[in-house]
Design a protein around this motif. Structure first.
Motif, PDB file in Angstrom:
ATOM      1  N   TYR A   8       0.874  -1.166   0.000  1.00  0.00           N
ATOM      2  CA  TYR A   8       0.000   0.000   0.000  1.00  0.00           C
ATOM      3  C   TYR A   8       0.906   1.208   0.000  1.00  0.00           C
ATOM      4  CZ  TYR A   8      -3.192   3.577   1.647  1.00  0.00           C
ATOM      5  OH  TYR A   8      -3.924   4.723   1.770  1.00  0.00           O
ATOM      6  N   THR A   9       0.712   2.084  -0.943  1.00  0.00           N
ATOM      7  CA  THR A   9       1.561   3.266  -0.999  1.00  0.00           C
ATOM      8  C   THR A   9       0.701   4.493  -0.756  1.00  0.00           C
ATOM      9  OG1 THR A   9       1.221   3.273  -3.376  1.00  0.00           O
ATOM     10  CG2 THR A   9       3.280   2.329  -2.582  1.00  0.00           C
ATOM     11  N   HIS A  10       1.322   5.488  -0.173  1.00  0.00           N
ATOM     12  CA  HIS A  10       0.591   6.725   0.039  1.00  0.00           C
ATOM     13  C   HIS A  10       0.500   7.496  -1.268  1.00  0.00           C
ATOM     14  CE1 HIS A  10       0.164   6.260   4.326  1.00  0.00           C
ATOM     15  NE2 HIS A  10       1.410   5.845   4.374  1.00  0.00           N
ATOM     16  N   TRP A  11      -0.546   8.261  -1.383  1.00  0.00           N
ATOM     17  CA  TRP A  11      -0.820   8.977  -2.634  1.00  0.00           C
ATOM     18  C   TRP A  11       0.059  10.217  -2.749  1.00  0.00           C
ATOM     19  CZ3 TRP A  11      -4.664  13.358  -2.905  1.00  0.00           C
ATOM     20  CH2 TRP A  11      -4.742  13.874  -4.209  1.00  0.00           C
ATOM     21  N   LEU A 116     -22.245   7.503   1.833  1.00  0.00           N
ATOM     22  CA  LEU A 116     -20.967   7.447   1.113  1.00  0.00           C
ATOM     23  C   LEU A 116     -20.592   8.826   0.566  1.00  0.00           C
ATOM     24  CD1 LEU A 116     -19.407   4.853   0.777  1.00  0.00           C
ATOM     25  CD2 LEU A 116     -20.315   4.627  -1.512  1.00  0.00           C
ATOM     26  N   SER A 119     -19.554  11.308   3.298  1.00  0.00           N
ATOM     27  CA  SER A 119     -18.314  11.043   4.028  1.00  0.00           C
ATOM     28  C   SER A 119     -17.154  11.674   3.259  1.00  0.00           C
ATOM     29  CB  SER A 119     -18.082   9.540   4.169  1.00  0.00           C
ATOM     30  OG  SER A 119     -17.827   8.958   2.905  1.00  0.00           O
ATOM     31  N   ARG A 120     -17.489  12.261   2.114  1.00  0.00           N
ATOM     32  CA  ARG A 120     -16.481  12.913   1.271  1.00  0.00           C
ATOM     33  C   ARG A 120     -16.525  14.417   1.503  1.00  0.00           C
ATOM     34  NH1 ARG A 120     -13.349   8.786  -0.666  1.00  0.00           N
ATOM     35  NH2 ARG A 120     -14.667   7.021  -0.181  1.00  0.00           N
ATOM     36  N   PRO A 121     -15.486  15.106   1.091  1.00  0.00           N
ATOM     37  CA  PRO A 121     -15.519  16.562   1.296  1.00  0.00           C
ATOM     38  C   PRO A 121     -16.428  17.274   0.305  1.00  0.00           C
ATOM     39  CG  PRO A 121     -13.376  15.875   0.433  1.00  0.00           C
ATOM     40  CD  PRO A 121     -14.187  14.650   0.599  1.00  0.00           C
TER      41      PRO A 121
ATOM     42  N   VAL B   5      -8.113  17.576  -1.308  1.00  0.00           N
ATOM     43  CA  VAL B   5      -7.296  16.803  -0.383  1.00  0.00           C
ATOM     44  C   VAL B   5      -5.934  17.462  -0.314  1.00  0.00           C
ATOM     45  CG1 VAL B   5      -6.246  14.579   0.037  1.00  0.00           C
ATOM     46  CG2 VAL B   5      -8.495  14.696  -0.966  1.00  0.00           C
ATOM     47  N   ARG B  86     -13.060  16.184   6.537  1.00  0.00           N
ATOM     48  CA  ARG B  86     -13.447  14.906   5.924  1.00  0.00           C
ATOM     49  C   ARG B  86     -12.423  14.411   4.909  1.00  0.00           C
ATOM     50  NH1 ARG B  86     -19.166  16.367   4.182  1.00  0.00           N
ATOM     51  NH2 ARG B  86     -20.327  16.448   6.141  1.00  0.00           N
ATOM     52  N   ALA B  87     -11.670  15.331   4.357  1.00  0.00           N
ATOM     53  CA  ALA B  87     -10.648  14.921   3.390  1.00  0.00           C
ATOM     54  C   ALA B  87      -9.618  14.004   4.034  1.00  0.00           C
ATOM     55  CB  ALA B  87      -9.968  16.156   2.803  1.00  0.00           C
ATOM     56  N   TRP B  91     -14.266   6.348   5.106  1.00  0.00           N
ATOM     57  CA  TRP B  91     -15.434   5.773   5.806  1.00  0.00           C
ATOM     58  C   TRP B  91     -15.868   4.488   5.123  1.00  0.00           C
ATOM     59  CZ3 TRP B  91     -18.639   4.925   9.553  1.00  0.00           C
ATOM     60  CH2 TRP B  91     -20.003   4.754   9.373  1.00  0.00           C
ATOM     61  N   ALA B 159     -12.666   3.575   0.699  1.00  0.00           N
ATOM     62  CA  ALA B 159     -12.305   4.371   1.874  1.00  0.00           C
ATOM     63  C   ALA B 159     -10.832   4.781   1.827  1.00  0.00           C
ATOM     64  CB  ALA B 159     -12.592   3.578   3.150  1.00  0.00           C
ATOM     65  N   LEU B 160     -10.032   4.011   1.102  1.00  0.00           N
ATOM     66  CA  LEU B 160      -8.587   4.257   1.061  1.00  0.00           C
ATOM     67  C   LEU B 160      -8.155   5.131  -0.104  1.00  0.00           C
ATOM     68  CD1 LEU B 160      -7.142   0.690   1.739  1.00  0.00           C
ATOM     69  CD2 LEU B 160      -6.837   2.689   3.173  1.00  0.00           C
ATOM     70  N   VAL B 161      -9.041   5.301  -1.089  1.00  0.00           N
ATOM     71  CA  VAL B 161      -8.593   5.842  -2.380  1.00  0.00           C
ATOM     72  C   VAL B 161      -7.920   7.204  -2.258  1.00  0.00           C
ATOM     73  CG1 VAL B 161     -10.841   6.837  -3.003  1.00  0.00           C
ATOM     74  CG2 VAL B 161      -9.257   6.171  -4.784  1.00  0.00           C
ATOM     75  N   HIS B 162      -8.392   8.036  -1.353  1.00  0.00           N
ATOM     76  CA  HIS B 162      -7.810   9.379  -1.252  1.00  0.00           C
ATOM     77  C   HIS B 162      -6.719   9.452  -0.192  1.00  0.00           C
ATOM     78  CE1 HIS B 162     -11.081   9.004   1.560  1.00  0.00           C
ATOM     79  NE2 HIS B 162     -10.768  10.114   2.164  1.00  0.00           N
ATOM     80  N   ASP B 163      -6.254   8.281   0.243  1.00  0.00           N
ATOM     81  CA  ASP B 163      -5.153   8.186   1.200  1.00  0.00           C
ATOM     82  C   ASP B 163      -5.448   8.981   2.474  1.00  0.00           C
ATOM     83  OD1 ASP B 163      -2.779   7.395   2.257  1.00  0.00           O
ATOM     84  OD2 ASP B 163      -1.579   8.928   1.262  1.00  0.00           O
ATOM     85  N   PRO B 164      -6.499   8.588   3.180  1.00  0.00           N
ATOM     86  CA  PRO B 164      -6.871   9.351   4.383  1.00  0.00           C
ATOM     87  C   PRO B 164      -5.904   9.058   5.525  1.00  0.00           C
ATOM     88  CG  PRO B 164      -8.248   7.413   4.196  1.00  0.00           C
ATOM     89  CD  PRO B 164      -7.366   7.418   2.985  1.00  0.00           C
ATOM     90  N   LEU B 197      -1.692   4.367   9.205  1.00  0.00           N
ATOM     91  CA  LEU B 197      -3.043   4.948   9.192  1.00  0.00           C
ATOM     92  C   LEU B 197      -3.688   4.765  10.559  1.00  0.00           C
ATOM     93  CD1 LEU B 197      -2.639   4.605   6.038  1.00  0.00           C
ATOM     94  CD2 LEU B 197      -5.099   4.371   5.946  1.00  0.00           C
TER      95      LEU B 197
END
Lengths: 284, 328
Positions: A8-11, A116, A119-121, B5, B86-87, B91, B159-164, B197
Motif C-alpha cells: 500500500y503506498t501513500h498517494w 458514502l 463522508s467525502r468533502p 485533499v 473529511r478529506a 469511511w 475508503a482508502l482511495v484518497h489516502d486518508p 493509518l
C-alpha cells in the motif's frame, strides 16, 4: 502471498486540476444514462419535431414565404412559434426526465449512497447541484439544444433583420426560459426522487404531477372553471414563457399566478430536499 | 482550497480530538459528553447494541449536527471546516456503501474524484487500492455482481482511495465467512500497524478487535465507559496463572496461601489467582506485572520442593475485559 504484501503506498498528488464535486456528480449522472442505446434513441426522437419544423422553415423560406413564417402557428419562426415548439416538447420532457431523474436520489437512498457521498468533502449544495445539473442537461437536450438548432437554421436561411433576430435575441429568450423552467423542474423532480427509495414509485408520482394535473386542468377548463388551470404543472411554465417571449398568456390563468405557483413549488421542493437529503436517516 | 485533499504537514496535528460530544436523535440522547483524544493507531470501538458506536463514527464524520461539543480531525474543526476535515477521513459503512451500476474501479475512482483528486490521479489510485485489497482481477465487474466478501473489500478500497489519515470502519467483517474475515482483518491490521493509518474499528466481534487493535474505547448508554490497552490484561492487578506439576502438593498449596493466592484445582491443573498489588506491597515481586506473579509462584514451588511442568499466565481475553467493564 497475503494481499497486503503487494503493498500500500501513500498517494502523491500529481498536481492536476480537479473538478468541483458538483461537476463530478453531474458528469457521472449524464454519462451513465447515455450508455443506454434506447435512451439515445428517445433523445433523437425528441429531436424529430425540431427536424420537422426545421424542414418546413427551410422549404417555406426557400419558396419565399417569409410572411407565413412570421405569423403564428407551429411553423412560425417568431417568438410565438418557439414557445409553441417548447410547449409541444413537453411529452419528451416528461418521459425523458422521468427516466433519468426518478432514481437520482431515490437510488442513493436505497443503496445507502448518501452516507458514502457525505463522508467525502462535499456539501449538500454540491450534491444537489450535481444532481440538478443532470436533469437540466437532459431537459436542455430536448428543449434548448433543438431550439438553438432551429435558430441557427433560421439565421442561415432567413433574410435581413429576421435572421439577425434568430442569431441574437431568440437564443437569449430561449436560454432564459429554459434555464428558469429547467432549474425549477429539476428541483421539483429531485424532491420527488428524495421522497422514495424506488424509482418506479417516483415515476408514478412524477406522472401524476405532470399528466394528472394537466388532466385536472383540462377537465376543469372544459367545465368552465379556468381557475383550476393553475394546478397544471408544466402549463404554468409555458404560461410564464409569455414573459420571456413577449407573447400572450397560454392559459386562462394570469401570468403572475403562474409565477407564484412556480415559486411555491420550487420553494417546497427545496424544503423537502433540505429535509430528506442527509446522510443519516432519523427514524422516529 | 476547500474540498480538496491537501497533504498535511507531518508536524501538524494528525489526531482526532473529541470534546464534550453530545448528540440526540429526536430528543433521545445517544451520546453524552464524550471526550477523548485519539492519535494514530488501531482503536477498537466496543459497546452493547444501541450504545452509540455508529453515531459516534457519524459525528466524527460530521454527518450529523452536534447538539454540543466539538470534533477536530487533523486540526480541522468539523463544525467550521467539515470538508477539510473529511478529506482526512475514510469511511467504510456497514450497510450499503456501493453504488450499483458502476464497476469496482469506476466507483472507487468516482469517490476519489469526489474527495478532491484529479481524474487521472483518482483512476490510477483506484487501480492501486483495488490491487491492494485483492480485487485486481474483478475491478471491471459491476459492483452488484460482487460477493459479500468482495463488496467489503471494495468498501475498504473506496475508503482508502484518497489516502486518508484515518479509517473509520463500521462492522468491516459483517457477513463474511471466516476466510474473508481473516483477509479483511489482515488488511486493516497492515494499514494500522505498518502503513501508519489511524483506524477506528467499530464491531461487535471482540476477536476482531483483539486481532487488530491496540486500544479499545468502550461505550455504554452513550457514555465513554473506559479506554484501555489491548494487552491481555498485563497491567491488571489480579492475574490468573496456570500451574501444573508434581511433588509436595500440600506444602506448595501452603506456600501459595502465604502469597494470598486463590487456588482452584481442575484435575492436574491449578488455576492460581494472585493479587499483584499485594505482592508488590510485600516486596515479594518486582511490581505490578505478570513477571512478578510468575516469580512468586516459582519461589513458592522451589520452597515446597514442587516440580513445575507448566507455569504460564492466562491472558485476560478481551471478552472477559469487556464484560467486566460493561457489567461493572
Amino acid at each position: 502471498m497475503p494481499v497486503y504484501d503487494r503493498g500500500y503506498t501513500h498517494w502523491q498528488p500529481s498536481g492536476g486540476a480537479h473538478l468541483p464535486a458538483w461537476l463530478v456528480i453531474a458528469r457521472r449522472g449524464i454519462v451513465e444514462p447515455l450508455k443506454r442505446r434506447w435512451l439515445l434513441l428517445l433523445i433523437l426522437t425528441g429531436w424529430v419535431p425540431a427536424i420537422a419544423k426545421g424542414g418546413i422553415i427551410y422549404i417555406k423560406l426557400k419558396a419565399g414565404n417569409l410572411a407565413d413564417l412570421l405569423g403564428g402557428g407551429w411553423t412560425s419562426i417568431g417568438p410565438d412559434g418557439f414557445l409553441n415548439f417548447l410547449e409541444h416538447q413537453r411529452f419528451f420532457v416528461f418521459v425523458l426526465l422521468a427516466i433519468v431523474g426518478a432514481g437520482l436520489i431515490a437510488d442513493d437512498r436505497r443503496d445507502n449512497g448518501l452516507s458514502l457521498y457525505f463522508s467525502r468533502p462535499l456539501s449538500l449544495t454540491d450534491y444537489l447541484g450535481g444532481k440538478a445539473a443532470v436533469i437540466v442537461f437532459f431537459y436542455f437536450m430536448v428543449t434548448l439544444f433543438p431550439s438553438y438548432a432551429l435558430c441557427l437554421l433560421a439565421y442561415l436561411v432567413a433574410p435581413g433583420a429576421t435572421g439577425l433576430d434568430m442569431l441574437l435575441l431568440m437564443p437569449l429568450r430561449v436560454t432564459a426560459y429554459c434555464l428558469v423552467s429547467g432549474v425549477s423542474i429539476a428541483l421539483v423532480l429531485l424532491a420527488f426522487s428524495s421522497l422514495g427509495k424506488r424509482s418506479i414509485f417516483v415515476m408514478v408520482w412524477w406522472a401524476i404531477m405532470v399528466t394528472g394535473t394537466e388532466a385536472i386542468a383540462a377537465i376543469a377548463g372544459g367545465l368552465g372553471s379556468h381557475g383550476l388551470e393553475a394546478v397544471n404543472f408544466l402549463g404554468q411554465y409555458h404560461n410564464l414563457g409569455a414573459v420571456f417571449f413577449s407573447t400572450g398568456p397560454r392559459l386562462q390563468v394570469p401570468v403572475p399566478v403562474s409565477l407564484v405557483m412556480i415559486l411555491a413549488w420550487t420553494a417546497l421542493a427545496f424544503l423537502v430536499l433540505r429535509r430528506q437529503v442527509r446522510p443519516v436517516e432519523v427514524v422516529s | 482550497m476547500d474540498g480538496s485533499v491537501s497533504k498535511v504537514n507531518p508536524a501538524a496535528a494528525t489526531g482526532i480530538q473529541v470534546s464534550d460530544l453530545t448528540f440526540a436523535y429526536a430528543r433521545r440522547p445517544v451520546l453524552k459528553g464524550i471526550s477523548c483524544a485519539l492519535q494514530q493507531g488501531a482503536i477498537g470501538l466496543l459497546g452493547p447494541n444501541g450504545s452509540g458506536k455508529t453515531t459516534l463514527l457519524r459525528c466524527l464524520l460530521g454527518q450529523v449536527p452536534l447538539t454540543r461539543g466539538k470534533v477536530k480531525v487533523a486540526g480541522f474543526d468539523m463544525a467550521a471546516s467539515a470538508r477539510r476535515a473529511r478529506a482526512h477521513l475514510g469511511w467504510m459503512p456497514e450497510r450499503g456503501g456501493v453504488i450499483p451500476g458502476m464497476s469496482g474501479v469506476g466507483l472507487t475512482a468516482y469517490l476519489g474524484e469526489l474527495s478532491g483528486m484529479c481524474a487521472r490521479d483518482a483512476m490510477q489510485r483506484a487501480h492501486e487500492v483495488l490491487h491492494y485489497v485483492g480485487l485486481a482481477d474483478e475491478r471491471y465487474r459491476k459492483c452488484e455482481d460482487y460477493s459479500q466478501g468482495m463488496k467489503q473489500r471494495l468498501k475498504l478500497a473506496q475508503a482508502l482511495v484518497h489516502d486518508p489519515q484515518w479509517l473509520l470502519l463500521d462492522e468491516p467483517t459483517s457477513g463474511l465467512d471466516p476466510q474473508g474475515r481473516i483477509a479483511i482483518l489482515e488488511l486493516v491490521r497492515d494499514l494500522a500497524w505498518n502503513k501508519g493509518l489511524g483506524v477506528i474499528l467499530s464491531t461487535h466481534l471482540l476477536a476482531d478487535v483483539e486481532a487488530v487493535c491496540r486500544e479499545i474505547l468502550v461505550l455504554k448508554e452513550g457514555r465513554l465507559l473506559a479506554r484501555e490497552q489491548v494487552d491481555g490484561g498485563t497491567g491488571e492487578p489480579r492475574q490468573v496463572f496456570e500451574v501444573e506439576g508434581f511433588g509436595d502438593e500440600e506444602a506448595f498449596r501452603a506456600g501459595l496461601d502465604r502469597l494470598g493466592a486463590e487456588v482452584v484445582r481442575d484435575n492436574r491443573l491449578w488455576l492460581v489467582t494472585l493479587d499483584l498489588v499485594r505482592l508488590a506491597a510485600e516486596g515479594s515481586g518486582r511490581g505490578i506485572d505478570a513477571a512478578a506473579g510468575t516469580g512468586a509462584i516459582l519461589k513458592a514451588a522451589a520452597q515446597a520442593d514442587f516440580a513445575l511442568r507448566r507455569l504460564r499466565r492466562r491472558p485476560l481475553t478481551l471478552a472477559e475485559e469487556f464484560y467486566r467493564l460493561v457489567e461493572a
